[in-house]
Design an enzyme around this catalytic site. Structure first.
Site, short mmCIF file in Angstrom:
data_model
loop_
_atom_site.label_atom_id
_atom_site.label_comp_id
_atom_site.label_asym_id
_atom_site.label_seq_id
_atom_site.Cartn_x
_atom_site.Cartn_y
_atom_site.Cartn_z
N ASP A 212 0.82 -1.20 0.00
CA ASP A 212 0.00 0.00 0.00
C ASP A 212 0.87 1.26 0.00
O ASP A 212 1.88 1.33 0.70
CB ASP A 212 -0.89 -0.01 1.25
CG ASP A 212 -1.89 1.12 1.28
OD1 ASP A 212 -2.73 1.19 0.39
OD2 ASP A 212 -1.81 1.94 2.23
N GLU A 261 14.44 -15.15 0.23
CA GLU A 261 14.84 -16.21 1.17
C GLU A 261 13.95 -17.44 1.03
O GLU A 261 14.31 -18.52 1.51
CB GLU A 261 14.74 -15.70 2.62
CG GLU A 261 15.73 -14.60 2.96
CD GLU A 261 15.49 -14.02 4.35
OE1 GLU A 261 16.20 -13.07 4.72
OE2 GLU A 261 14.58 -14.52 5.05
#
Length: 556
Positions: A212, A261
């Site tokens: 956002d 990751e």
């Protein structure tokens, strides 16, 4: 990498490039505990509906603890669930149920500001000037003898001043509502805490994030601060004090390291209202990876505008190495079935016309509901045939129009309260969905919904449309099923139609889309309709293409 609670749905790292993503506004989707507010259990129980619809991913607007000063975008705790809509355990069950159905999960993250009820902000208010607690936010001394005036005359996005006093001569910045204090992204604690949040939800099975206000996080508030008039004159292209600063991409490079990751890497898409040529930076593979393209959302139902927008954004996608995104409706704008049914104003965007219609009280004599619905169906088939990912907003598959008749005392959007007489707010597209034609809340809840549903929702109810082969719901189902079967390389070739009101393009595997943007029938070249007829937004006899209609063919 942290041990994941959930096993990744699959190992395809590019699943998002041409995915169909269904946006869920949780508080208005499905309520199962009877408090009038949609919840996570309600979403879980509707997973079969999403699976039958044929979407690739579900994106959840904020579900975090919140006072709902801005529809949940005022977050009290980034690593928990609002008790009014569920628990972390409910979230885990929902995630697993979605994954078991073959649907990915994307969640909203709100990094520009927190809620004023966040523990950090409470600590800041209880701490002195210059403290480490206040440095997590943007505090400044007021002007005047005792700091009784704001640091600047800046106006917030939602209307009213952008600074709020705290009683000791200091003021805090809130670009949006006063309940949404802006975070200070020059503070290392803020960086580390959001990386912790990314890992927290990724470990719970989240496949991606919608970011956002991605273009508003980095700020430069070096003194002296400009006035509001001066601020409006500064180009928003890299050096504006608030918007779209180049430094924001350093943040997203950090985030990309975290997202990578995981296997597959978690995806991210930026909500960045920036100049068009600035958009590719947000979609780089070293950053978020994808950025929203809102150009079709603002466009009129016009052939030349649609073609120009598509051509430009496919070029931008090549520049960034990402895929384009296509959006016709979301939780912030007037629903496109309504926008397309309003008189066209060449001087205004489609969305501006919709807002003015709402502000005037939504007069029915200005809205051609049938034409709007017909154009919306055609625009949807056009959108779904494009290369890139398509983002659908809950209820558009039902052909829902904007709800205009909401009384002032029932509205919730801060834009309405802070901009009286100027902005009616966004409540009209956030009204709870009609699942059943019968019942006080149309199957959404056993209680009174948090926003009122109009009587005409009955004819749009999912159970009525499910049984009607010509319904908008079944058109979406058919289109998404075919899209999955037809998906191909991210290219298209424009085809000559002999009419400037008609657009046609072919995808590399022979998938052809033809859209008539006129209100009248048009004869099109026979070679365009050769091959297997697949789908039409309204009945099509193969001769003349009806006005406001889109059709799909498969050619060898």
């Amino acid at each position: 990498m942290n041990d994941s609670v959930q096993t990744p749905l699959n190992i395809d790292p590019d699943w998002w490039r041409q995915a169909v993503v269904y946006q869920i506004y949780p508080r208005s989707f499905s309520d199962q505990d009877g408090n009038g507010i949609g919840d996570l259990v309600g979403i879980t129980l509707k997973v079969p509906y999403l699976k039958e619809l044929g979407v690739d991913a579900a994106w959840l607007s904020p579900f975090y603890p919140s006072a709902l000063a801005d529809g949940g975008y005022d977050v009290d705790d980034y690593r928990d669930v609002d008790p009014k809509i569920g628990t972390l355990e409910d979230f885990d069950v929902m995630a697993k149920t979605l994954h078991d159905a073959g649907i990915k999960l994307i969640v909203d993250i709100v990094p520009n500001h927190s809620s004023d009820r966040h523990e950090w902000f409470i600590e800041a208010l209880n701490s002195p000037k210059g403290s480490a607690a206040r440095d997590r936010y943007i505090f400044r001394d007021g002007t005047g003898t005792n700091g009784e005036n704001p640091p600047t005359d800046w106006v917030s996005v939602f209307g009213g001043r952008a600074w709020e006093p705290v009683g000791d001569g200091q003021w805090y910045l809130h670009i949006f509502a006063p309940e949404q204090p802006d975070l200070n992204w020059e503070n290392s604690e803020v960086h580390e805490d959001f990386k912790k949040t990314l890992r927290f939800w990724s470990d719970r099975g989240v496949d991606g994030f919608r970011v956002d206000v991605a273009h508003g996080m980095a700020k430069d508030l070096t003194e002296p601060l400009p006035s509001e008039a001066q601020l409006q004159e500064i180009p928003k292209e890299g050096n504006h004090p608030i918007w779209d600063r180049d430094e924001v991409h350093n943040i997203f490079e950090e985030w990309r390291e975290v997202l990578n990751e995981y296997a597959p890497p978690r995806t991210a898409v930026a909500e960045a209202w920036v100049e068009t040529h600035r958009r590719p930076a947000y979609a780089r593979s070293t950053g978020l990876g994808q950025a929203f393209n809102f150009d079709l959302l603002s466009s009129r139902f016009n052939a030349q505008e649609f073609r120009d927008i598509v051509a430009l954004n496919l070029e931008l996608a090549k520049k960034s190495g990402s895929s384009s995104t296509w959006v016709l409706s979301n939780h912030d704008v007037v629903r496109h079935a309504t926008r397309y049914g309003l008189p066209i104003d060449a001087e205004k965007t489609n969305e501006q016309v919709g807002r003015e219609w709402l502000l005037a009280g939504g007069p029915e004599d200005q809205l051609d509901r049938e034409l709007g619905a017909r154009r919306a169906r055609a625009a949807t088939l056009f959108e779904l045939a494009l290369p890139g990912s398509a983002y659908l907003y809950q209820g558009e598959e039902l052909g829902l129009h904007e709800v205009a008749d909401i009384s002032d005392d029932q509205r919730q959007d801060p834009t309405f309260f802070r901009s009286p007489g100027i902005n009616i707010g966004r409540d009209g597209c956030r009204v709870p969905l009609p699942w059943e034609a019968l019942g006080d809340a149309f199957g959404f809840s056993d209680a009174k919904p948090h926003l009122p549903q109009p009587h005409w929702f009955a004819q749009y109810a999912a159970d009525i449309q499910d049984a009607d082969p010509t319904s908008t719901l079944n058109l979406y189902r058919a289109a998404l099923r075919l899209r999955t079967e037809l998906q191909t390389d991210e290219e298209l070739e424009w085809l000559e139609t002999g009419n400037d009101k008609v657009l046609a393009f072919r995808r590399p595997n022979g998938w052809v889309n033809i859209t008539n943007f006129a209100t009248f029938d048009v004869k099109i070249p026979e070679e365009l309709t050769e091959g297997e007829f697949l789908l039409a937004s309204v009945p099509f006899d193969g001769e003349k293409l009806p006005g406001s209609t889109s059709v799909w063919f498969k050619q060898d």
